[in-house]
Design a protein around this motif. Structure first.
Motif, PDB file in Angstrom:
ATOM      1  N   VAL A 110      -2.775  -1.416  14.392  1.00  0.00           N
ATOM      2  CA  VAL A 110      -1.864  -1.709  13.270  1.00  0.00           C
ATOM      3  C   VAL A 110      -0.441  -1.242  13.602  1.00  0.00           C
ATOM      4  O   VAL A 110       0.459  -2.059  13.789  1.00  0.00           O
ATOM      5  CB  VAL A 110      -2.348  -1.044  11.958  1.00  0.00           C
ATOM      6  CG1 VAL A 110      -1.485  -1.521  10.794  1.00  0.00           C
ATOM      7  CG2 VAL A 110      -3.819  -1.366  11.698  1.00  0.00           C
ATOM      8  N   ALA A 111      -0.288   0.080  13.722  1.00  0.00           N
ATOM      9  CA  ALA A 111       1.058   0.595  14.003  1.00  0.00           C
ATOM     10  C   ALA A 111       1.572   0.073  15.348  1.00  0.00           C
ATOM     11  O   ALA A 111       2.762  -0.218  15.488  1.00  0.00           O
ATOM     12  CB  ALA A 111       1.054   2.120  13.986  1.00  0.00           C
ATOM     13  N   GLY A 112       0.679  -0.059  16.320  1.00  0.00           N
ATOM     14  CA  GLY A 112       1.098  -0.547  17.642  1.00  0.00           C
ATOM     15  C   GLY A 112       1.690  -1.943  17.576  1.00  0.00           C
ATOM     16  O   GLY A 112       2.681  -2.254  18.256  1.00  0.00           O
ATOM     17  N   VAL A 113       1.090  -2.792  16.756  1.00  0.00           N
ATOM     18  CA  VAL A 113       1.629  -4.153  16.568  1.00  0.00           C
ATOM     19  C   VAL A 113       3.015  -4.076  15.926  1.00  0.00           C
ATOM     20  O   VAL A 113       3.963  -4.731  16.364  1.00  0.00           O
ATOM     21  CB  VAL A 113       0.670  -4.984  15.675  1.00  0.00           C
ATOM     22  CG1 VAL A 113       1.305  -6.311  15.282  1.00  0.00           C
ATOM     23  CG2 VAL A 113      -0.665  -5.197  16.371  1.00  0.00           C
ATOM     24  N   PHE A 114       3.108  -3.226  14.913  1.00  0.00           N
ATOM     25  CA  PHE A 114       4.377  -3.077  14.192  1.00  0.00           C
ATOM     26  C   PHE A 114       5.474  -2.533  15.105  1.00  0.00           C
ATOM     27  O   PHE A 114       6.591  -3.091  15.165  1.00  0.00           O
ATOM     28  CB  PHE A 114       4.154  -2.149  12.992  1.00  0.00           C
ATOM     29  CG  PHE A 114       5.350  -1.969  12.120  1.00  0.00           C
ATOM     30  CD1 PHE A 114       5.808  -3.001  11.318  1.00  0.00           C
ATOM     31  CD2 PHE A 114       6.041  -0.762  12.114  1.00  0.00           C
ATOM     32  CE1 PHE A 114       6.925  -2.833  10.503  1.00  0.00           C
ATOM     33  CE2 PHE A 114       7.157  -0.589  11.312  1.00  0.00           C
ATOM     34  CZ  PHE A 114       7.599  -1.621  10.507  1.00  0.00           C
ATOM     35  N   PHE A 115       5.166  -1.458  15.850  1.00  0.00           N
ATOM     36  CA  PHE A 115       6.154  -0.860  16.751  1.00  0.00           C
ATOM     37  C   PHE A 115       6.592  -1.860  17.816  1.00  0.00           C
ATOM     38  O   PHE A 115       7.781  -1.951  18.147  1.00  0.00           O
ATOM     39  CB  PHE A 115       5.569   0.383  17.449  1.00  0.00           C
ATOM     40  CG  PHE A 115       5.290   1.548  16.545  1.00  0.00           C
ATOM     41  CD1 PHE A 115       6.020   1.768  15.378  1.00  0.00           C
ATOM     42  CD2 PHE A 115       4.282   2.460  16.870  1.00  0.00           C
ATOM     43  CE1 PHE A 115       5.756   2.856  14.550  1.00  0.00           C
ATOM     44  CE2 PHE A 115       4.015   3.553  16.049  1.00  0.00           C
ATOM     45  CZ  PHE A 115       4.748   3.756  14.894  1.00  0.00           C
ATOM     46  N   ALA A 158      -5.690  -5.282   8.440  1.00  0.00           N
ATOM     47  CA  ALA A 158      -4.293  -4.844   8.328  1.00  0.00           C
ATOM     48  C   ALA A 158      -3.393  -5.592   9.315  1.00  0.00           C
ATOM     49  O   ALA A 158      -2.254  -5.938   8.988  1.00  0.00           O
ATOM     50  CB  ALA A 158      -4.207  -3.337   8.561  1.00  0.00           C
ATOM     51  N   ALA A 159      -3.906  -5.844  10.513  1.00  0.00           N
ATOM     52  CA  ALA A 159      -3.090  -6.556  11.512  1.00  0.00           C
ATOM     53  C   ALA A 159      -2.772  -7.979  11.044  1.00  0.00           C
ATOM     54  O   ALA A 159      -1.646  -8.467  11.198  1.00  0.00           O
ATOM     55  CB  ALA A 159      -3.822  -6.587  12.855  1.00  0.00           C
ATOM     56  N   THR A 160      -3.771  -8.630  10.452  1.00  0.00           N
ATOM     57  CA  THR A 160      -3.537  -9.983   9.927  1.00  0.00           C
ATOM     58  C   THR A 160      -2.521  -9.937   8.790  1.00  0.00           C
ATOM     59  O   THR A 160      -1.607 -10.764   8.710  1.00  0.00           O
ATOM     60  CB  THR A 160      -4.862 -10.606   9.426  1.00  0.00           C
ATOM     61  OG1 THR A 160      -5.806 -10.584  10.485  1.00  0.00           O
ATOM     62  CG2 THR A 160      -4.650 -12.043   8.962  1.00  0.00           C
ATOM     63  N   ASN A 161      -2.687  -8.945   7.925  1.00  0.00           N
ATOM     64  CA  ASN A 161      -1.764  -8.788   6.800  1.00  0.00           C
ATOM     65  C   ASN A 161      -0.349  -8.518   7.297  1.00  0.00           C
ATOM     66  O   ASN A 161       0.635  -9.064   6.764  1.00  0.00           O
ATOM     67  CB  ASN A 161      -2.267  -7.635   5.922  1.00  0.00           C
ATOM     68  CG  ASN A 161      -1.442  -7.465   4.669  1.00  0.00           C
ATOM     69  OD1 ASN A 161      -0.406  -6.823   4.703  1.00  0.00           O
ATOM     70  ND2 ASN A 161      -1.893  -8.045   3.566  1.00  0.00           N
TER      71      ASN A 161
END
Ligand SMILES: NC(=O)c1ccc[n+]([C@@H]2O[C@H](COP(=O)([O-])OP(=O)(O)OC[C@H]3O[C@@H](n4cnc5c(N)ncnc54)[C@H](OP(=O)(O)O)[C@@H]3O)[C@@H](O)[C@H]2O)c1
Length: 230
Positions: A110-115, A158-161
């Protein structure tokens, strides 16, 4: 026309195969791995194709990633957030669902995708608006609930969201964002019993990234282009 595609978690599994196929079709690939010393298959692949640049990148190390991004001048046409971890297929009582493992899964998936998306957004915007592909999973779909791997499932929901939120925020910039289920793939994560090869998954995914546009931004689909339920 040749494009530049940046892929996280490119040293094995689906990421490595996407790297091979993208380079083979003439794309320039920025292939990321968190430990280049251990990435023997990726290094060997890069030696055979000068269009592959290997970049050390841990998607959880936000500060390091920001510094790497600040030092990079290249524009990115497709940013693929592929790096992911699965801590356990067990249910709630599996001891592998401990604090450290849960933190690692949520930070990476999740955070890794965002970062990653935030750090390299300037490069995705640089020459012309590019695209962001988040490798999620049907295991995160609320319509596919099951008793196994609850933490991984939650992370992929969460990643999809997150992909959906980024799609809305980046649409005015002309950047399309999609979430993609790669299929059940024979990798270290998917296991030997999985139904498709990394080759089949990667070739389908690359075609889906090509098809992604502002008309389809926010999509959640599999490697064949079938719409996936949220
Ligand atoms: N295989 C399947 O059936 C399946 C199904 C649905 C979704 N997916 C998703 O598809 C993606 C790729 O999966 P896969 O099957 O290819 O898995 P894999 O073979 O286990 O490879 C995972 C990749 O992610 C990298 N990675 C993990 N944590 C990282 C971090 N903090 N920073 C940078 N890289 C990191 C790994 O690097 P290291 O070698 O350094 O660990 C490795 O390159 C994942 O997001 C996964 O959740 C897979």
């Amino acid at each position: 026309m040749s494009q530049t595609i940046m892929i996280t978690g490119a040293n094995r599994g689906i990421g490595l195969e996407m790297t091979r196929q993208a380079a083979a079709r003439g794309d320039k690939v920025i292939a990321c791995c968190r430990d280049a010393m251990q990435a023997t298959d990726l290094i060997a692949t890069a030696k055979q194709n000068s269009d592959i640049t290997v970049l050390g990148l841990d998607v959880c190390a936000e500060n390091d990633m920001n510094q790497i991004a600040a030092g990079m001048t290249r524009a990115i046409d497709i940013l693929v957030c592929n790096a992911g971890v699965l801590n356990s297929y067990g249910g709630m009582l599996d001891p592998k669902h401990d604090h450290v493992a849960i933190e690692n899964v949520l930070m990476t998936n999740v955070a890794g995708v965002f970062f990653t998306a935030r750090a390299f957004l300037p490069h995705v915007k640089k020459e012309k608006p590019g695209k962001i592909a988040v490798i999620s999973s049907i295991m995160g779909s609320n319509r596919q609930s099951h008793s196994n791997a609850p933490i991984y499932r939650a992370s992929k929901a969460a990643a999809t969201n997150l992909a959906r939120s980024m799609a809305v925020e980046l649409e005015p910039d002309g950047i399309a964002v999609g979430a993609f289920h790669p299929g059940w793939v024979r990798t270290d994560m998917g296991g030997r019993e999985a139904s498709i090869s990394p080759e089949e998954s990667a070739s389908g995914l690359l075609a889906r990234f090509d098809a992604l546009s502002l008309a389809t931004t926010g999509v959640f689909e599999n490697y064949k282009g079938d719409e996936m339920p949220f």
